[in-house]
Design an enzyme around this catalytic site. Structure first.
Site, PDB file in Angstrom:
ATOM      1  N   TYR A 125       0.806  -1.215   0.000  1.00 39.02           N
ATOM      2  CA  TYR A 125       0.000   0.000   0.000  1.00 39.02           C
ATOM      3  C   TYR A 125       0.846   1.275   0.000  1.00 39.02           C
ATOM      4  O   TYR A 125       0.326   2.357   0.232  1.00 39.02           O
ATOM      5  CB  TYR A 125      -0.952  -0.001   1.212  1.00 39.02           C
ATOM      6  N   LYS A 177       3.729 -14.783   3.597  1.00 43.10           N
ATOM      7  CA  LYS A 177       3.840 -15.579   2.376  1.00 43.10           C
ATOM      8  C   LYS A 177       5.324 -15.689   2.023  1.00 43.10           C
ATOM      9  O   LYS A 177       5.746 -15.452   0.874  1.00 43.10           O
ATOM     10  CB  LYS A 177       3.028 -14.901   1.249  1.00 43.10           C
ATOM     11  N   ASP A 211      -2.347 -18.343   2.841  1.00 46.79           N
ATOM     12  CA  ASP A 211      -3.418 -19.142   2.199  1.00 46.79           C
ATOM     13  C   ASP A 211      -3.924 -20.223   3.145  1.00 46.79           C
ATOM     14  O   ASP A 211      -5.136 -20.439   3.264  1.00 46.79           O
ATOM     15  CB  ASP A 211      -2.962 -19.721   0.846  1.00 46.79           C
ATOM     16  N   ASP A 235      -5.777  -6.462   5.486  1.00 44.75           N
ATOM     17  CA  ASP A 235      -6.992  -5.862   4.927  1.00 44.75           C
ATOM     18  C   ASP A 235      -7.984  -6.966   4.556  1.00 44.75           C
ATOM     19  O   ASP A 235      -9.171  -6.937   4.920  1.00 44.75           O
ATOM     20  CB  ASP A 235      -6.583  -5.061   3.677  1.00 44.75           C
TER      21      ASP A 235
END
Ligand code: NAD
Length: 340
Positions: A125, A177, A211, A235
Site C-alpha cells: 500500500y 507468504k 493461504d 486488509d
C-alpha cells in the site's frame, strides 16, 4: 469526576453522520468523559470547503490526538486519493487493530474471538506503482512494489505481542507468504520469529502461511487468538473475520500511532442505505469502546460492549443487516436502555 478528553469527531459521508451521532448519543447516556470537536473530511469536506482533508481537521487531530471517524467516500480510479490512507501516513498510525468477536450466537460460528493487527503503513500500500510500455502499448505491464522495513515490521509485531500480554491473550500468529516472497515477506517472518522468542513463556508465538491461514479461519476460527500480518493480507483477512461474526456492521478498527489514535468502523459509507435511517451503528459504537480502552476507561468500555451484546443476543431490536427490522435510532435506544 474524571478528566474529560477532547476527541475530534469526523461524521464522514453516506451513513457516517447517522451512525456517529447515534454513537455520541449512546456515549453521553453512558456518561463517557468525552467532549467533541466536530470536523469534516471526505466528500462532505469537498462540498463544504473544497478540500477532502482540511487543515482545520488535521490541526484538531494534532491537538486532541484522538479521533472518532465515520466512513469517508473515496472516488474509485479518479479524484483524490484515500483520506484514510493520508491520515494513516500523516499521523504514522502504524498498527490497525481489528477485533472480531461473536456477539450474536446462531451465526456460522459461536466462539470467535480474534484480533487482527494489520501493518498499516507499508507493504503493497505504499503506492509505488508504474506501467511499462511494450511496443505500442503504454500499459503493457503494470508493477507495484511491496515495501517491508525491519523497523515497521518490528513495531507492529511488538505491538501485537504487547496487546496479547496486556489483554491476557495466549497466542500471536505471524501470517506471511515467505515461501514465495522470500525478501519482503521473509523479513516480516524473520522479525516475527525474533520477537516471538522474546515473549517465550508469556505468549505462544507461531506463524502460518496466509493461504493456509485463510482456509483455517473458515474451518476452525476458534483456533486463532491474535494475528499480526502485513498491510494487504491484514486488509483481506480482517474482512473475512468480520464475516465470521456477522458482517461489516459489527466490526470496529483502531488505527494506532505513537501519539495518536483514530477509531472507526471497518465498513464504508453504504451509499445504498444512506439517509434511510436503517444503518447499523454498532461498528462505530465498538470503535468508541476501543477509544475508551485506549485512554484507560476499560471498565466503561466493557459496560457498553455488554449492553450492545445483550441487545444483539436478544435479537428483538436489531437492524436489518443482522436480521432485524429496527432502525438506527430504535436500536440505539435499546442499547441505551441496557446501560442503566
Ligand atoms: P460499504 O462497506 O459501504 O458497503 C458494503 C455493503 O455493506 C453495503 O450493502 C452496505 O449497505 C452494507 N453496510 C455497510 N455498513 C453497514 C452498516 N453500518 N449497516 C448496515 N449495512 C451496512 O462498502 P462499499 O460500498 O464498497 O464502499 C462505499 C464507499 O465507502 C466507497 O466510497 C469506499 O471508498 C468507502 N469506504 C470507506 C471506508 C472508510 O472510510 N474507512 C472503508 C471502506 C469503504
Amino acid at each position: 469526576m474524571s478528566k474529560k478528553h477532547e476527541v475530534t469527531l469526523i461524521p464522514g459521508d453516506g451513513i457516517g453522520p447517522a451512525i456517529t451521532e447515534a454513537t455520541v448519543r449512546m456515549l453521553e447516556a453512558a456518561g463517557a468523559p468525552l467532549t467533541w470537536d466536530r470536523q469534516v473530511a471526505g466528500m462532505s469536506a469537498v462540498q463544504s470547503l473544497g478540500d477532502p482533508l482540511p487543515e482545520a481537521t488535521l490541526d484538531s487531530i494534532k491537538r486532541t490526538k484522538l479521533a472518532l471517524k465515520g466512513p469517508l467516500e473515496t472516488p474509485v480510479g479518479k479524484g483524490f486519493r484515500s483520506i484514510n490512507v493520508a491520515l494513516r501516513k500523516e499521523f504514522d498510525l502504524y498498527a490497525n487493530l481489528r477485533p472480531a468477536k461473536t456477539m450474536m450466537p446462531g451465526l456460522r460460528f459461536d466462539n470467535v474471538d480474534i484480533v487482527i493487527v494489520r501493518e498499516n503503513t507499508e507493504g503493497l500500500y505504499v503506492g509505488i506503482e508504474n506501467y511499462v510500455k511494450v511496443g505500442d502499448d503504454p500499459h503493457a505491464v503494470a508493477q507495484s512494489v511491496a515495501v517491508v522495513s525491519r523497523t515497521a515490521a518490528e513495531r507492529v509485531i511488538r505491538y501485537a505481542f504487547e496487546h496479547a500480554v496486556k489483554h491476557g491473550r495466549k497466542r500471536v500468529t505471524v501470517v506471511h507468504k515467505a515461501n514465495i516472497l522470500k525478501y519482503s515477506q521473509g523479513l516480516f517472518l524473520e522479525t516475527g520469529r525474533k520477537i516471538a522468542a522474546e515473549y517465550e513463556g508469556r505468549v505462544v508465538g507461531d506463524d502460518k502461511i496466509v493461504d493456509a491461514c485463510a482456509m483455517e479461519l473458515v474451518m476452525r476460527p476458534e483456533r486463532f487468538d491474535v494475528i499480526v500480518t502485513t498491510n494487504l493480507f491484514g486488509d483481506i483477512l480482517s474482512d473475512l473475520t468480520s464475516g465470521l461474526v456477522g458482517g461489516l456492521g459489527l466490526t470496529p478498527g483502531a488505527n494506532i500511532g505513537y501519539e495518536t489514535g483514530i477509531f472507526e468502523a471497518v465498513h464504508g459509507t453504504a451509499p445504498d442505505i444512506a439517509g434511510k435511517g436503517v444503518a447499523n451503528p454498532t461498528a462505530v459504537m465498538l470503535a468508541a469502546c476501543q477509544l475508551l480502552d485506549h485512554i484507560g476507561h476499560e471498565a466503561l468500555a466493557g459496560r457498553i460492549r455488554k449492553a450492545i451484546e445483550t441487545v444483539l443476543r436478544e435479537r428483538k431490536t436489531v437492524t436489518r443487516d443482522v436480521g432485524g427490522t429496527s432502525g438506527t435510532d430504535e436500536y440505539t435506544d435499546a442499547v441505551i436502555a441496557k446501560l442503566k
